[in-house]
Scaffold this motif. Sequence first.
Motif, short mmCIF file in Angstrom:
data_model
loop_
_atom_site.label_atom_id
_atom_site.label_comp_id
_atom_site.label_asym_id
_atom_site.label_seq_id
_atom_site.Cartn_x
_atom_site.Cartn_y
_atom_site.Cartn_z
N ILE A 157 -4.74 -63.59 -47.18
CA ILE A 157 -5.04 -63.91 -45.77
C ILE A 157 -5.34 -62.63 -45.01
CG2 ILE A 157 -4.09 -64.87 -43.63
CD1 ILE A 157 -2.45 -66.79 -45.38
N ALA A 158 -4.61 -61.54 -45.34
CA ALA A 158 -4.84 -60.26 -44.67
C ALA A 158 -6.27 -59.77 -44.90
CB ALA A 158 -3.84 -59.23 -45.17
N ILE A 159 -6.79 -59.93 -46.13
CA ILE A 159 -8.17 -59.51 -46.44
C ILE A 159 -9.17 -60.31 -45.60
CG2 ILE A 159 -9.94 -59.38 -48.24
CD1 ILE A 159 -7.70 -57.35 -48.58
N GLU A 160 -8.92 -61.61 -45.50
CA GLU A 160 -9.81 -62.47 -44.70
C GLU A 160 -9.83 -62.04 -43.24
OE1 GLU A 160 -8.23 -66.33 -45.41
OE2 GLU A 160 -8.94 -66.46 -47.49
N LYS A 161 -8.67 -61.76 -42.67
CA LYS A 161 -8.59 -61.35 -41.26
C LYS A 161 -9.21 -59.96 -41.05
CE LYS A 161 -4.58 -64.20 -40.05
NZ LYS A 161 -5.32 -65.07 -39.09
N GLY B 141 0.98 -56.56 -51.72
CA GLY B 141 0.49 -55.50 -50.84
C GLY B 141 -0.44 -54.53 -51.54
N ILE B 142 -0.11 -54.11 -52.77
CA ILE B 142 -0.93 -53.14 -53.51
C ILE B 142 -2.33 -53.67 -53.73
CG2 ILE B 142 -1.23 -52.00 -55.74
CD1 ILE B 142 0.91 -50.63 -54.23
N GLU B 143 -2.43 -54.93 -54.20
CA GLU B 143 -3.74 -55.53 -54.46
C GLU B 143 -4.55 -55.66 -53.17
OE1 GLU B 143 -5.70 -59.44 -56.69
OE2 GLU B 143 -3.51 -59.22 -56.59
N ALA B 144 -3.88 -56.04 -52.08
CA ALA B 144 -4.58 -56.18 -50.80
C ALA B 144 -5.13 -54.83 -50.33
CB ALA B 144 -3.62 -56.74 -49.75
N ILE B 145 -4.34 -53.77 -50.50
CA ILE B 145 -4.80 -52.42 -50.09
C ILE B 145 -5.98 -51.99 -50.95
CG2 ILE B 145 -4.10 -49.99 -49.96
CD1 ILE B 145 -1.21 -51.11 -49.44
N GLU C 102 -11.81 -50.93 -51.32
CA GLU C 102 -13.08 -51.26 -51.98
C GLU C 102 -14.12 -51.70 -50.95
OE1 GLU C 102 -12.30 -54.21 -54.92
OE2 GLU C 102 -11.11 -52.87 -56.20
N ILE C 103 -13.67 -52.54 -49.99
CA ILE C 103 -14.59 -53.03 -48.95
C ILE C 103 -15.06 -51.86 -48.09
CG2 ILE C 103 -14.75 -54.48 -46.87
CD1 ILE C 103 -12.71 -56.37 -48.26
N GLU C 104 -14.13 -50.96 -47.74
CA GLU C 104 -14.50 -49.77 -46.94
C GLU C 104 -15.61 -48.98 -47.63
OE1 GLU C 104 -10.35 -48.47 -44.63
OE2 GLU C 104 -10.91 -47.52 -46.50
N TYR D 256 -17.31 -48.72 -44.17
CA TYR D 256 -16.45 -48.89 -43.00
C TYR D 256 -15.62 -47.62 -42.79
CZ TYR D 256 -17.34 -53.95 -42.94
OH TYR D 256 -17.92 -55.19 -42.86
N PRO D 257 -15.18 -47.35 -41.54
CA PRO D 257 -14.30 -46.20 -41.30
C PRO D 257 -12.92 -46.43 -41.96
CG PRO D 257 -14.51 -47.53 -39.33
CD PRO D 257 -15.52 -48.07 -40.29
N HIS D 258 -12.25 -45.33 -42.24
CA HIS D 258 -10.93 -45.38 -42.91
C HIS D 258 -9.92 -46.09 -42.01
CE1 HIS D 258 -7.60 -43.93 -45.42
NE2 HIS D 258 -6.95 -43.74 -44.28
#
Length: 541
Positions: free
Chosen positions: A453-457, A477-481, A486-488, A493-495
């Motif tokens: 859900i965090a990735i979607e938001k 958390g690790i996978e989400a980060i 990867e998306i950045e 995208y900025p850091h």
Amino acid sequence: MTIKPKILIVDDQYPNLLVLEKILGYFDAECIKAKNGQEAIDQTQQHELALAILDVQMPDMDGFETLKHIREQENTRYLPVIFISAIFQEEEYVLKGIQEGAVDFIYKPIQPQILRGKVQVFLDLYEQQKRVEKLFEEQKAINRELEEIKAKETRARQKAEEATKSKSRFLANMSHEIRTPLNGILGMTDIMKDTSLTNEQKEYLDTISSSGDSLLEIINDVLDFSKIESSQMAIDKHPFQLEKEILELKKILYHKAEQKGIELKTSISEEIPANLFGDSSRIRQILTNLVNNAVKFTHEGYVKISVSKTHDKFDNPLLLYEVTDTGIGIQQENLDKLFHEFSQAEIDTSKKYGGTGLGLAISKMLAEAMEGEIGVKSIYGNGSTFWFTLPLEEPSKKDQPEATKEQDNSPENKKAQNLKILLAEDNKINQKVTGAVLKKMGAEVTLAENGKIAIEKYQQEKFNLFIADLQMPVMDGIEAIEKIREIEKKENYPHLPIVVMTASITSDIKEKCEQVGVDGFLDKPFKSTDVDNLLQKINPG
């Protein structure tokens, strides 16, 4: 029991066999007799021989042909053979015998001394060969034992490594399960303190807060000891300012000393450089343990933190940290017990003053992990001085810490003010606690119940900061980060500054987090000041 060497004697004339046997009786050897070539070949298959003495002239199969068959057998291919002959004494027969594989050629009538001299040489060689074979077999046996030992050690090491991994996983899970509800208790208590309360309610709340802090201290000791014991406690050297660290430590511990009417003093030698290099958090942990103990066992007077410069026996510079108190002191016979795990000076100490008996053991382990030493001087009834030494290291020019301004923690100057923060946390209580702390600091908080859900938001809105719990269902958390980084990279995208909330930061977990691009860590349970201090360091925009 020593086995006698065996000598094969071959002659078609029985009296000649008896003569040979008598001559060879000089040796502690067994004579194996054969009257023709075929018998000789049969005997070579039945016995292990040291030497063969073979007559050349025999019916049916002469000595040359017999030797040829002997050389065809694997077990007698290199058997020393001496030819004897009364007739074939010409040079061509001697040469033929040597070509067939004989080692010598003796003429009849046999001179006993000459034969014995030649036989002695080959018996000595045989004895040496047996010794070498025995040594070789012994070495093979030793090698087999070593291989078995190595295999056992490998299996034991694999079991130990697996046990360590299991212990680490257990510690991480237990730490998460214990600290998560404790974070709710202490967090909500901290929030409630800023609400309208009656004096009675404040008193109750202070009791809850004090009990929670005591419980947290015990949990920290047990988990820290287990992490150090299983080599999961990392030492992280970095530049730091000693004076700033000591002042911050004094601010934290001042209230506890003040409650007992004890003065908390500090002293730093002018010889010590302003900027140092080391693990300031572990140094602070040792000092906190020592000061807490000093305050606990001191009823009047003072507790003093001193830092000075000294040298080891090789004249290498050291930092000497000392915590001196005017407390009850320690009896000499109890000094050796102090730095052992689950040990306190006296049996009644834990009943009267509390504690796990782990603080000093942890301090010793940490000091030694930083290549230092720790000890104590005490006079019973007249106070104690706990000390530890660490190598004095200064940062390189590129690592010099930037000058820091005095931190202003007033509400209007909180670093979280007006920040848009994405919070990934699956625990309902911690959602409320963390969200309330961040909102109280002026942040706008968007909640995600797991990493997915965090990735979607993250893809729908722009955030200044991402705070993620490590252990979450669906996506941790690790996978989400990893996904965010990867998306950045893909979208340029900025850091996005990322902070991990964790109840157990082992060296393995920290390494994984750093590999995926985590900017900071927030240990559970935490307070608003902990959040603000972290934001000061990572400075999210």
